[in-house]
Design a protein around this motif. Sequence first.
Motif, PDB file in Angstrom:
ATOM      1  N   LEU A  29       0.862  -1.182   0.000  1.00  0.00           N
ATOM      2  CA  LEU A  29       0.000   0.000   0.000  1.00  0.00           C
ATOM      3  C   LEU A  29       0.896   1.229   0.000  1.00  0.00           C
ATOM      4  O   LEU A  29       1.726   1.403   0.898  1.00  0.00           O
ATOM      5  N   ARG A  30       0.725   2.074  -1.014  1.00  0.00           N
ATOM      6  CA  ARG A  30       1.545   3.283  -1.138  1.00  0.00           C
ATOM      7  C   ARG A  30       0.638   4.501  -1.165  1.00  0.00           C
ATOM      8  O   ARG A  30      -0.201   4.639  -2.060  1.00  0.00           O
ATOM      9  N   LEU A  31       0.770   5.357  -0.152  1.00  0.00           N
ATOM     10  CA  LEU A  31      -0.003   6.594  -0.117  1.00  0.00           C
ATOM     11  C   LEU A  31       0.653   7.626  -1.022  1.00  0.00           C
ATOM     12  O   LEU A  31       1.872   7.817  -0.987  1.00  0.00           O
ATOM     13  N   LEU A  32      -0.167   8.281  -1.817  1.00  0.00           N
ATOM     14  CA  LEU A  32       0.362   9.210  -2.824  1.00  0.00           C
ATOM     15  C   LEU A  32       0.234  10.665  -2.406  1.00  0.00           C
ATOM     16  O   LEU A  32       0.697  11.555  -3.118  1.00  0.00           O
ATOM     17  N   GLY A  33      -0.414  10.908  -1.268  1.00  0.00           N
ATOM     18  CA  GLY A  33      -0.625  12.287  -0.827  1.00  0.00           C
ATOM     19  C   GLY A  33      -1.907  12.848  -1.399  1.00  0.00           C
ATOM     20  O   GLY A  33      -2.244  12.637  -2.565  1.00  0.00           O
ATOM     21  N   GLY A  34      -2.665  13.540  -0.562  1.00  0.00           N
ATOM     22  CA  GLY A  34      -3.909  14.142  -1.004  1.00  0.00           C
ATOM     23  C   GLY A  34      -5.096  13.221  -0.778  1.00  0.00           C
ATOM     24  O   GLY A  34      -4.957  12.050  -0.417  1.00  0.00           O
ATOM     25  N   GLU A  35      -6.292  13.776  -1.010  1.00  0.00           N
ATOM     26  CA  GLU A  35      -7.531  13.037  -0.816  1.00  0.00           C
ATOM     27  C   GLU A  35      -8.494  13.333  -1.948  1.00  0.00           C
ATOM     28  O   GLU A  35      -8.357  14.341  -2.650  1.00  0.00           O
ATOM     29  N   VAL A  36      -9.469  12.455  -2.118  1.00  0.00           N
ATOM     30  CA  VAL A  36     -10.527  12.675  -3.097  1.00  0.00           C
ATOM     31  C   VAL A  36     -11.859  12.402  -2.415  1.00  0.00           C
ATOM     32  O   VAL A  36     -11.927  11.706  -1.399  1.00  0.00           O
ATOM     33  N   LYS A  37     -12.923  12.955  -2.975  1.00  0.00           N
ATOM     34  CA  LYS A  37     -14.249  12.677  -2.433  1.00  0.00           C
ATOM     35  C   LYS A  37     -14.584  11.214  -2.647  1.00  0.00           C
ATOM     36  O   LYS A  37     -14.261  10.631  -3.678  1.00  0.00           O
TER      37      LYS A  37
END
Length: 741
Positions: A29-37
């Motif tokens: 699991l790699r978090l890419l930064g930021g969020e989406v609805k």
Amino acid sequence: MFKKILFALLISQSLFSQELPLIPQPQSLRLLGGEVKTIAFAPEDLFSDLDGLNAFFDKKSPSVYSLGNPGSIEIRKSANFKKEAYSLKILADKPIQIEASDASGAFYALQTLFQMTSAQNATTLPCLEIVDEPKFQWRGMHLDCSRHFWSVHFVKKYIDYLAMYKMNTFHWHLTDDQGWRIEIKKYPKLTEIGSKRKGTMAGHYNEQRWDDIPYGGFYTQEQIKDVVAYAKARHITIVPEIEMPGHAVAALSAYPELACTFGPFEVEKTWGVFDDVFCPKENTFKFLEDVLTEVMALFPSEYIHIGGDECPKTRWKTCAHCQGLIKEKGLKDEHELQSYFIQRIEKFVNSKGRRIIGWDEILEGGLAPNAAVMSWRGIDGGIAAAKQKHYVVMTPESNLYFDRYQGDPKNEPLGFGGFVPIEKVYNFNPIPEALSVEESKYILGAQANLWTEYIATEKHAEYMVFPRLAALAEVDWGTAQPGNFGQFQKRLVNHMKLLDKKGVNYSRSMFGLSAKVSPFGRNQIMLEFTSADKNPEIRYTTDGSEPTSESPLFPGKIVIPDSEIFKAARFEYGKKISETTTQEFKFGKSTARSVSLKNQPSPKYSGDGAFTLTNGIFGDKNRFGRDWLGFSGTDLEAVIDLSEKQKVESVTASFLQSAGSWIYFPAEVEIFVSKDNLDFKSVGKISASDIEKAGGTITIKFKKQKTQYVKVIAKNTTKIADGKPGAGNAAWLFADEILVN
């Protein structure tokens, strides 16, 4: 400076990924930064068109399948993934992207998405990339429908639970001594007679109580077809189990001519193992082949489970046909006769393009050529089978029997016995160290079993399965890390919000208190409690009263110097959130003293090791969990060192009997004393009949004398006598506290 910022970002992403309520944890699991609805429909809608999703992967084209609101999720076929593997990408200003080579991989990606969107009422999702695949190909769960019958509605709900955790095998236990649960059209009496019993055991086996309420139920073939299709849509294979040659009384009650004695028989209302089994006659094999033919027409699974466990040889030993068959076939004994039975059934199943799997007793007398083994009596059967190049599913009762207690037995609903907390499930490794890399390839995976002797309601069944099922799922997926149970526990706490939303009646035993005792000094006990999370608020009393928010805080560890009743509970913000744990200590001159054992207890029932015998705690005889030592076929021979010469005049010892579990009182108990641990003299003995009269808790008194070493020898029943449950097998001897005064 840049390296520091990057390092901080990686740490924050790692912590974030640990907090995501994903079980089983993805391989990558790699978090890419930021969020989406989050996607604009209910999480359950992800599975509103499973038939369409599966059909999409069955076709060669097109290559993109849209799910939900236009373009909200795009599922793509990709030959770059193994079976059941997937990738999931959540990117800003783009549809959620799933790639997989088959429908099962895409389905598992949707389960990951479901957990992310439903556990916390999330309005946003983190931008991330997951690349994931299972380690094991058999990720299973079992349900016993013979001892207690479960509705089609609950069976489907059970399958949904397995699907949520990316499990792919449902082992359906359909026949046993207490009920035949599957319609066989050629043999209607199996359900007309064999599915019904006149009553059911009430309470624990040791209490020997029954009700007289008629009990029954079975699945029609149409219902089974419906459940099989339901499971298939969720990428779960159902493996049916038809028990043979033992656990056959329900079938024999309908067709007594299949037995050695012709009966008459009644469907059992008692739990245990019974002497009447299928007789290996030609009409028996014809019956079983007919039954299996109808079963295989209903279940398309590669494997058909034929049981093979706990088959007493009592009837075969006195049956003229069986003894004649042994001579005719040149067999060594009744164990080889069972092997002949299993191999003959295997040839028939193989002729239909299927394979058999059975409990590890099918190893006895010689393993059928193509059979797979389900190793339940520990891992040794699985090791032996894998070394013989047979496929294995690991399901040891020590770690994966969910009818065992998961918390303090005094606070738990009635269970079979034994102690399997969630941490013990999580720490299980399906691949034994004894296997080479090549041999380990024969380990298909792991499975947990839910036997339902003491489980009669859906809520109780859910309580026993959850949250241990979550730990099993992570073991099967291959991301469980035994040294990292605390991190799993944190994710699980977060994940429980999803279970709450789904209305699952899960156990909160891990939030309860687990007592741990150890010797302290010469004659004192150190007591500590553990619970989920660090530094929980625990309050206690020693005067017999219930702990309240005003009771003293437990200091982490406390020394118990003498006999007393200790009560403790967990609190949060002044509110009690756990059941009260009551621990009574009874002290004697032997308490907390050193103990040496000639024979070691079974790893399945090892308690706190030899210290279990001198820890000041007498175990419950109806709810026997972790407070007992279990010896299979061997004697208890314990030597207690009192540290110095003391005057003694009595020894109290506690033993358990539960015939249905093959646990019997000792044949005799003898006490010896010595001043030098070399020369022992006998000072008292008690017979089997007197042990029985005393209910297993005995006191042997003798002339007061000075001694430093006290030896207790409890003779085990070498073989269980005919007419008793488990006849012919090694008996279990369960021992608890030894109190010298």
